[in-house]
Design a protein around this motif. Structure first.
Motif, PDB file in Angstrom:
ATOM      1  N   THR A  56       0.843  -1.185   0.000  1.00  0.00           N
ATOM      2  CA  THR A  56       0.000   0.000   0.000  1.00  0.00           C
ATOM      3  C   THR A  56       0.885   1.244   0.000  1.00  0.00           C
ATOM      4  OG1 THR A  56      -0.103  -0.051   2.409  1.00  0.00           O
ATOM      5  CG2 THR A  56      -1.868  -1.187   1.212  1.00  0.00           C
TER       6      THR A  56
ATOM      7  N   SER B 110      -4.121   6.890   2.413  1.00  0.00           N
ATOM      8  CA  SER B 110      -4.412   5.509   2.800  1.00  0.00           C
ATOM      9  C   SER B 110      -5.203   5.426   4.094  1.00  0.00           C
ATOM     10  CB  SER B 110      -3.106   4.718   2.953  1.00  0.00           C
ATOM     11  OG  SER B 110      -2.291   5.300   3.957  1.00  0.00           O
TER      12      SER B 110
ATOM     13  N   ASN C 231      -8.065  -0.866   0.979  1.00  0.00           N
ATOM     14  CA  ASN C 231      -6.696  -1.166   1.420  1.00  0.00           C
ATOM     15  C   ASN C 231      -6.422  -2.670   1.440  1.00  0.00           C
ATOM     16  OD1 ASN C 231      -6.138   1.546   1.682  1.00  0.00           O
ATOM     17  ND2 ASN C 231      -6.445   1.587   3.901  1.00  0.00           N
TER      18      ASN C 231
END
Length: 124
Positions: free
Chosen positions: A27, A50, A71
């Motif tokens: 991520t 994020s 995510n």
């Protein structure tokens, strides 16, 4: 690190498309979308982080496009509604690590990772 953009296509004005960007194996702290129309410079479209719920949009797409993320799937999306012929472009997903000030979100040089682009064509 690879970013794989998908979901582009040909749509009539007023229609909708959803773009996806899948990241391989990780991520990022900030993710976004840019676009580039023929003969024009690359243009920032939208970004998000994020964590948190804040999303950011260029004025040209505000109210019509929605950015989101998953995510767990390491994927982010761009839902594009009420598409206009002027939205025609190659759309690129982009991402970066580390903090970024809000005023720099729209700068392509602040994103370290880029997808290959997906063509969006809106017919009138």
């Amino acid at each position: 690190v690879q970013l794989q953009a998908s979901g582009g296509g040909l749509v009539e004005a007023g229609g909708s498309l959803r773009l996806s960007c899948a990241a391989s194996g990780r991520t990022f702290s900030t993710m976004g979308w840019f676009r580039q129309a023929p003969g024009k410079e690359r243009e920032w479209v939208s970004s998000l982080r994020s964590t948190g719920t804040d999303t950011f949009y260029a004025d040209s797409v505000k109210g019509r496009f929605t950015i989101s993320r998953d995510n767990a799937k390491k994927t982010w999306y761009l839902q594009m509604n009420s598409l206009k012929p002027e939205d025609t472009a190659i759309y690129y997903c982009a991402a970066r690590d580390g903090r970024i000030i809000l005023s720099a979100l729209n700068r392509a040089d602040q994103y370290y990772y880029w997808g290959q682009g997906t063509q969006v064509t809106v017919s009138s």
